[in-house]
Design a protein around this motif. Structure first.
Motif, PDB file in Angstrom:
ATOM      1  N   ASN A 121       0.812  -1.213   0.000  1.00 47.74           N
ATOM      2  CA  ASN A 121       0.000   0.000   0.000  1.00 47.74           C
ATOM      3  C   ASN A 121       0.849   1.269   0.000  1.00 47.74           C
ATOM      4  O   ASN A 121       0.409   2.316   0.478  1.00 47.74           O
ATOM      5  N   GLY A 122       2.043   1.154  -0.499  1.00 48.09           N
ATOM      6  CA  GLY A 122       2.884   2.324  -0.686  1.00 48.09           C
ATOM      7  C   GLY A 122       3.188   3.098   0.581  1.00 48.09           C
ATOM      8  O   GLY A 122       3.368   4.313   0.538  1.00 48.09           O
ATOM      9  N   GLY A 123       3.224   2.417   1.705  1.00 52.46           N
ATOM     10  CA  GLY A 123       3.535   3.087   2.956  1.00 52.46           C
ATOM     11  C   GLY A 123       2.374   3.842   3.568  1.00 52.46           C
ATOM     12  O   GLY A 123       2.536   4.532   4.569  1.00 52.46           O
ATOM     13  N   ASN A 124       1.169   3.707   2.997  1.00 49.81           N
ATOM     14  CA  ASN A 124      -0.001   4.410   3.528  1.00 49.81           C
ATOM     15  C   ASN A 124      -0.628   3.698   4.714  1.00 49.81           C
ATOM     16  O   ASN A 124      -1.423   4.280   5.446  1.00 49.81           O
ATOM     17  N   ILE A 125      -0.301   2.417   4.880  1.00 50.70           N
ATOM     18  CA  ILE A 125      -0.861   1.625   5.959  1.00 50.70           C
ATOM     19  C   ILE A 125       0.262   1.134   6.865  1.00 50.70           C
ATOM     20  O   ILE A 125       1.258   0.582   6.391  1.00 50.70           O
ATOM     21  N   ASP A 126       0.101   1.343   8.157  1.00 44.07           N
ATOM     22  CA  ASP A 126       1.070   0.862   9.141  1.00 44.07           C
ATOM     23  C   ASP A 126       0.542  -0.327   9.932  1.00 44.07           C
ATOM     24  O   ASP A 126       1.315  -1.076  10.524  1.00 44.07           O
ATOM     25  N   GLY A 174      -1.398   4.914   9.715  1.00 40.64           N
ATOM     26  CA  GLY A 174      -2.435   4.473   8.787  1.00 40.64           C
ATOM     27  C   GLY A 174      -2.947   3.090   9.145  1.00 40.64           C
ATOM     28  O   GLY A 174      -2.169   2.186   9.458  1.00 40.64           O
TER      29      GLY A 174
END
Length: 305
Positions: free
Chosen positions: A110-115, A194
């Motif tokens: 998710n391209g770093g949008n979700i942690d 995220g």
């Protein structure tokens, strides 16, 4: 899971007397992660022994400390060993380890949008009883008040975290027992992390999915969530209800005086009820204002140091 094969992934499995299921859970989980860590939370059966024989690393608590303490132990181990991704799942067989790639890929791709990636239990793939679904939904909506309006499966223990999330959350987990899932979401919102979710299956039939009575479990989690949310928004959740109680108390007080003027008989019960509303309401307004103002005063004091 190309990236997850290059980076280290740890699976954390909290356990309490799970000797009948933990062996198979560990064996299945090993296919998808670099290390399986079983946290034995004071079990009195052979959970630790079977987990070790199946190939898991085992950390044992001498006494039962609750799931929140177990998760913190697992997170600290992950940070110490410098794992890049952490997956948590239950040791009672409720979660399917073969769905670990779903949870991880949702996090990684998710391209770093979700942690944090949460396994969302819904639809025909879950065996959750209807009464549990109702209780879960209440906790979901309550948790959303403290997590920026994010509505997801707040009680699902099948989750994946990146290192950033684990670093931020670990020191902030203060709750006890089974409130840890909701608290993770609230702390994630405070840190600006995220949160995403992906649908998973869930097994409930013929499983002892909790060592605690579900009703008391639900109310204890709800009580803690409400307290955490009240701490974040004291004026809204303490001050405003206090103000409403004061208004009700004043209204009852007027009715009490009118009744006395008309009958010359003092209604003691109404007077007591009026006093209760006014006292509790005043205390609520006071604490709401104090809790709302005090953090700002402390922050200004620190800035001036």
């Amino acid at each position: 899971m190309t990236e997850s094969q290059e980076l280290k992934t740890l699976a954390v499995i909290p356990c309490y007397n799970e000797e009948t299921t933990i062996g198979s859970i560990v064996l299945k989980t090993k296919r998808y992660v670099d290390e399986v860590l079983v946290i034995d939370d004071g079990s009195v059966d052979d959970t630790s022994k079977i987990a070790k024989e199946a190939g898991a690393t085992v950390i044992s608590h001498k006494t039962n400390k609750g799931k929140s303490a177990v998760v913190k132990t697992g997170f600290k181990h992950a940070l110490k060993k410098d794992f890049d991704y952490i997956v948590t799942l239950d040791g009672d067989g409720q979660h399917n380890p073969d769905e670990i790639p779903l949870i991880l890929n949702n996090l990684i791709n998710n391209g770093g949008n979700i942690d944090i990636s949460i396994g969302f239990r819904s639809g025909n793939t879950t065996e959750m009883p209807r009464w549990r679904r109702v209780g879960k939904r209440v906790l979901d909506y309550t948790t959303s008040f403290g997590s920026g309006g994010v509505l997801t499966d707040s009680q699902s223990g099948f989750r994946a975290f990146n290192k950033k999330a684990v670093k931020g959350i670990t020191s902030r987990l203060n709750g006890d027992a089974f409130c840890v899932e909701s608290e993770q979401l609230i702390r994630a919102h405070e840190l600006g992390l995220g949160v995403g979710h992906t649908h998973i299956s869930c097994k409930y039939k013929n499983l002892d999915t909790s060592t605690k009575d579900p009703t008391s479990h639900g109310f204890s989690v709800l009580g803690y969530i409400l307290w955490v949310v009240a701490e974040k928004r004291p004026l809204l959740f303490i001050g405003v209800p206090g103000f409403i109680l004061v208004i009700v108390g004043l209204f009852l007080g007027i009715l009490t005086l009118q009744s006395y003027n008309q009958t010359s008989i003092f209604p003691i019960s109404s007077a007591i009820l009026t006093s209760v509303f006014l006292i509790i309401g005043t205390i609520g307004m006071f604490f709401g204002l104090m809790l709302n103002t005090l953090p700002r005063i402390i922050q200004r004091f620190k800035m001036n140091e």
